[in-house]
Design a protein around this motif. Sequence first.
Motif, PDB file in Angstrom:
ATOM      1  N   GLN A   1      36.941  78.240  53.028  1.00 10.72           N
ATOM      2  CA  GLN A   1      35.573  78.683  53.304  1.00 10.72           C
ATOM      3  C   GLN A   1      34.561  77.726  52.667  1.00 10.72           C
ATOM      4  O   GLN A   1      33.583  77.318  53.303  1.00 10.72           O
TER       5      GLN A   1
ATOM      6  N   LYS B   1      34.869  80.008  59.034  1.00 12.50           N
ATOM      7  CA  LYS B   1      34.106  81.253  59.154  1.00 12.50           C
ATOM      8  C   LYS B   1      34.890  82.343  59.888  1.00 12.50           C
ATOM      9  O   LYS B   1      34.753  83.521  59.592  1.00 12.50           O
TER      10      LYS B   1
ATOM     11  N   LEU C   1      34.438  86.682  55.593  1.00 10.62           N
ATOM     12  CA  LEU C   1      34.893  85.958  56.779  1.00 10.62           C
ATOM     13  C   LEU C   1      34.998  86.910  57.965  1.00 10.62           C
ATOM     14  O   LEU C   1      35.216  88.111  57.798  1.00 10.62           O
TER      15      LEU C   1
END
Length: 428
Positions: free
Chosen positions: A196, A202, A230
Amino acid sequence: MENKVLHKEQFIKRLRGLKSQTGRLQMKNSKSRRTIIKLSTYALLATVVGIPNFAFADGKTLKIGQLGVMSGAEASWGLVNKYAAEATAAMWNEKGGIDIGGEKYKIEIVSVDDRNDPKLTVSGSERLMGQEGIRYVIGPNTDVTATSVRPIAEKYNAIYFPYASSRSLFTQPAENAVMGMVASYQVAPAILELLQKERGVKKVAFVARNDSDGLSNRDDGVAAATKLGLDVVVADATYEPNVTDFFPIMSNVVDKAPDLIFLPASAPSNTPLLMRAARELGYTGLFASDSGQDIKVIKEMAGEYGDGLISIGGASTPEIRSQYMDAFIENYTKVAGEWNDEAGTKVYALEVILAALQAAGPAAIDDASLFKKQIADFSMRNPFLKADSTLSFTGEADYGQKRQIGVPLVLTETKGGEFVTISIGAVK
């Protein structure tokens, strides 16, 4: 009993004396003739090649058990444990054995294949801990099989080192299991957070093997991804353990356009096929797995599609490994016939067992309660890494007690047919 060691010169002198005496004997039967031939041969070998000082000692044997899946799709997991233990034992035995309390012990590895079947795990545990009287067993490899060992280990007061992550195995009142690896719920957050922050991931999709380990690891991964904010675009994609055609499942996953496809508890034989299917369907993102993988299998089965896999690694990548690790790799290759990078995650168990037994003393070989007393304060230098670091028992944050070997949390990425270390952390 006092160790009686014959040095080379003493050994040759004694054999020559025996040979002289036997020469005066009348060869009345074939047994006498065979004995004289053997003595003469041993004397000649001793003169020509030399005899190690420890080779003819009245030695003691330290048996260590190894129990795990060594056949089927997950065979690599148990076989790597077996070969890693045998390679480590060979290294110690070449030096004359392990010194515990002033006495040298030859290390013998006793292995049992449980075929990932809990019934065979139970019978294997009974053999190792009951019939063989072994108090320290490496393995097994999955939550279901590791759980089946618990009552046998408690009955014989034995300690086992499973490569499984069920919290109940390591949390009170359980106290006879010590995790030999970094758990999936420790690996997944580390991988997801790194990707991330550093790769801009994402959206993530989870594709899990449809068994207890795969589904449990999947749930841990989904929870970690959700906590990080996420977008979990696929959470329910599963496949059966023996399937080989992954195009139908991957077609649906690729259509969701994730940045990352996470493969919880994926076996080394399945991972490259999953990757290849996704790549051939047009997927260009990253892959991740919370289990150890085999770069040779990835190269052979995924080919040009093998790059971009982030997974748990060990001490095997060239940039971080020590000379002792180099020696282990050489010995492992002799034992197994070829190197497997997953052994970098399995190299720790036996070394830690031996060091803790040295600290606890010879009585701990048969009395595991003395070993348990060492766990709280035990530490040793990590012999496998170049950097100066220590190995100890950990796990208090997850289990409320130290029931995990503090294996470094090493993350690797496949690039150009090799594992490249991208992160080294620690479990608390």
